[in-house]
Design an enzyme around this catalytic site. Structure first.
Site, PDB file in Angstrom:
ATOM      1  N   ASP A   1      95.417  77.216  43.541  1.00 51.07           N
ATOM      2  CA  ASP A   1      96.086  78.507  43.740  1.00 51.07           C
ATOM      3  C   ASP A   1      95.127  79.682  43.601  1.00 51.07           C
ATOM      4  O   ASP A   1      95.036  80.539  44.476  1.00 51.07           O
ATOM      5  CB  ASP A   1      97.206  78.716  42.702  1.00 51.07           C
ATOM      6  CG  ASP A   1      98.377  77.773  42.925  1.00 51.07           C
ATOM      7  OD1 ASP A   1      98.538  77.303  44.059  1.00 51.07           O
ATOM      8  OD2 ASP A   1      99.109  77.515  41.952  1.00 51.07           O
ATOM      9  N   ARG A  46      98.694  82.668  27.272  1.00 51.28           N
ATOM     10  CA  ARG A  46      98.885  83.699  28.306  1.00 51.28           C
ATOM     11  C   ARG A  46      98.621  85.092  27.751  1.00 51.28           C
ATOM     12  O   ARG A  46      98.104  85.965  28.450  1.00 51.28           O
ATOM     13  CB  ARG A  46     100.310  83.652  28.878  1.00 51.28           C
ATOM     14  CG  ARG A  46     100.677  82.365  29.586  1.00 51.28           C
ATOM     15  CD  ARG A  46      99.673  81.965  30.623  1.00 51.28           C
ATOM     16  NE  ARG A  46     100.105  80.837  31.425  1.00 51.28           N
ATOM     17  CZ  ARG A  46      99.308  80.098  32.169  1.00 51.28           C
ATOM     18  NH1 ARG A  46      98.004  80.342  32.200  1.00 51.28           N
ATOM     19  NH2 ARG A  46      99.778  79.103  32.886  1.00 51.28           N
ATOM     20  N   ASP A  75     105.517  82.041  33.110  1.00 50.19           N
ATOM     21  CA  ASP A  75     104.196  82.659  33.006  1.00 50.19           C
ATOM     22  C   ASP A  75     104.135  84.025  33.688  1.00 50.19           C
ATOM     23  O   ASP A  75     103.474  84.938  33.208  1.00 50.19           O
ATOM     24  CB  ASP A  75     103.132  81.710  33.564  1.00 50.19           C
ATOM     25  CG  ASP A  75     102.935  80.508  32.646  1.00 50.19           C
ATOM     26  OD1 ASP A  75     103.134  80.681  31.427  1.00 50.19           O
ATOM     27  OD2 ASP A  75     102.621  79.423  33.139  1.00 50.19           O
ATOM     28  N   SER A 104     101.394  69.755  38.399  1.00 47.73           N
ATOM     29  CA  SER A 104     100.890  71.089  38.102  1.00 47.73           C
ATOM     30  C   SER A 104     100.668  71.126  36.597  1.00 47.73           C
ATOM     31  O   SER A 104     101.590  70.858  35.823  1.00 47.73           O
ATOM     32  CB  SER A 104     101.938  72.120  38.521  1.00 47.73           C
ATOM     33  OG  SER A 104     101.700  73.315  37.822  1.00 47.73           O
TER      34      SER A 104
END
Ligand code: ARG
Length: 413
Positions: free
Chosen positions: A26, A107, A136, A187
């Site tokens: 990505d 994050r 996220d 993922s």
């Protein structure tokens, strides 16, 4: 680019974008895509949080090959452990009582670093690789806006609506190496606090996860026949030594990941409630987190009063919900951390655990702060507890229950 949502960047309205870049499919596509679609310079930021098996230097070269203006690689393992993992330990951070929040807490560190780099390179926007279905995006966008409301945000994956195959096609067209990505249906996200896996066969909650998902942890049935006994030393709620050997927290966690992972500890298969309302099936591998939180909870029980223990779980639950839901920078988190710090000020001592085929069982604990008193508790010689005082206590303790009680209380027959 939605009308009325003014924090999102519009094409041609931003000049320089800091891209949170993992080097995966990505974010690799994004390096080119942002240049093409937004006519903006791209500066990539890759952060080492102890994700095993990732070549960060290679990721950097890949970004520069795709025309990134510059590519930052930061080792933030120590900071991650010190400022994020340690807070999670003190709060026994488990979302819905199971998930140690490994992706979630990382994050916020990424938000902080991205904002710092944006200042340094004079960027006006930050891009991330999260989709429009997960948590996220909420963490990145709420986090970055809370830290610097002037920055614009870009979430290309949410916008470009490319399927995985289209992304691979796009990558190949631009000469991006995607061989490593092609093979895996999953993922994933990983750091030293744990690994998260989603997608592919994991989307069928009735089916056992295929063995090839697991990277950090041995399946319990394949773990050694002999258990391992370990000790974790805590000071003010934070682990400081493993098996008596003092270490920095990030090294201790990495070391314990390999010991506990070998013994099959830390596989979590859960149905999770995402912030955006979806229920999803998640697989986590968090060997060190599982063992440490188990030990920490036990030590808290030993050194804290009955009242502290009964209250702490409410603070912990709220802490985990806030950390999960994108609200790390809310003032409530600050207040909760102060409370949790204070409640950990005497959580010092040593906890012994037996690791065996998937379980991390506490088998002993010691602490100078412990409230256990052998002479009081023992049924042996020399006990000091005044048993004659008990009837008076029971008389008063049961006062109202006696007045209104019965087999079904006052509601009964
Ligand atoms: N559900 C977890 C969370 O929201 C993990 C998400 C991680 N992403 C992934 N691609 N596995 O924190």
């Amino acid at each position: 680019m939605k009308e009325g949502i003014d924090y999102l960047a519009n094409p041609n309205s931003v000049e320089k974008v800091v891209l949170l870049y993992s080097g995966g499919l990505d974010t690799s596509c994004m390096v080119k895509w942002i240049q093409e679609q937004y006519d903006a310079d791209v500066v990539t930021l890759t952060i080492d949080l102890g994700q095993p098996g990732v070549d960060l230097q290679k990721a950097k070269e890949k970004a520069l090959d795709q025309g990134a203006e510059s590519a930052f690689v930061i080792d933030a393992k120590e900071e991650f452990a010190k400022d994020y993992v340690s807070k999670a330990i003190k709060a026994n951070g488990l979302y819905q009582e199971k998930y140690p929040l490994s992706t979630a807490i990382a994050r916020y560190l990424k938000c902080k670093k991205a904002v710092e780099v944006a200042k340094k390179v004079d960027a006006d926007a930050i891009a991330h690789g999260a989709t429009g279905k997960g948590n996220d995006q909420v963490r990145f966008e709420a986090g970055i806006m809370s830290l610097d409301p002037d920055l614009k945000l870009l979430a290309p994956v949410r916008q470009w609506s490319m399927t995985r195959d289209k992304e691979i096609e796009y990558a190949e067209k631009h000469g991006i190496d995607v061989e490593a990505e092609k093979g895996s249906p999953y993922s994933t996200d990983e750091n030293l606090w744990g690994k998260s896996s989603e997608c592919g066969p994991l989307e069928y909650p009735d089916k056992e996860p295929p063995g090839d998902v697991f990277q950090f942890v041995n399946l319990p049935e394949e773990a050694p026949e002999e258990p391992a006994e370990i000790s974790i030393t805590f000071e003010e709620g934070v682990p400081t030594a493993l098996n008596g050997e003092e270490m920095q927290l990030h090294s201790l966690v990495e070391e314990l990941n390999s010991i506990a992972g070998k013994h099959g500890v830390g596989i979590i298969d859960m149905m999770e409630d995402r912030v955006v309302g979806l229920k999803s099936r998640e697989i986590y591998e968090c060997p060190a987190a599982t063992a440490i939180i188990e030990a920490h909870k036990d030590l808290e029980k030993y050194v804290s009063t009955k009242h502290e223990n009964s209250f702490k779980k409410y603070a912990d639950k709220k802490w985990a919900e806030m950390a999960y839901s994108g609200l790390w920078f809310d003032p409530l988190m600050h207040h909760l951390n102060s409370l949790v710090d204070s409640m950990n000020s005497n959580v010092s001592g040593k906890v012994y655990l037996k690791l065996y085929k998937g379980s991390a069982q506490v088998i002993g604990r010691e602490s100078e702060e412990g409230l256990y008193n052998h002479q009081l508790a023992s049924y042996g010689e020399g006990e000091t507890f005044n048993q004659e005082a008990s009837p008076g206590f029971i008389q008063l303790w049961s006062l109202q229950t006696k007045m209104k009680g019965g087999e079904h209380g006052s509601l009964g027959d």
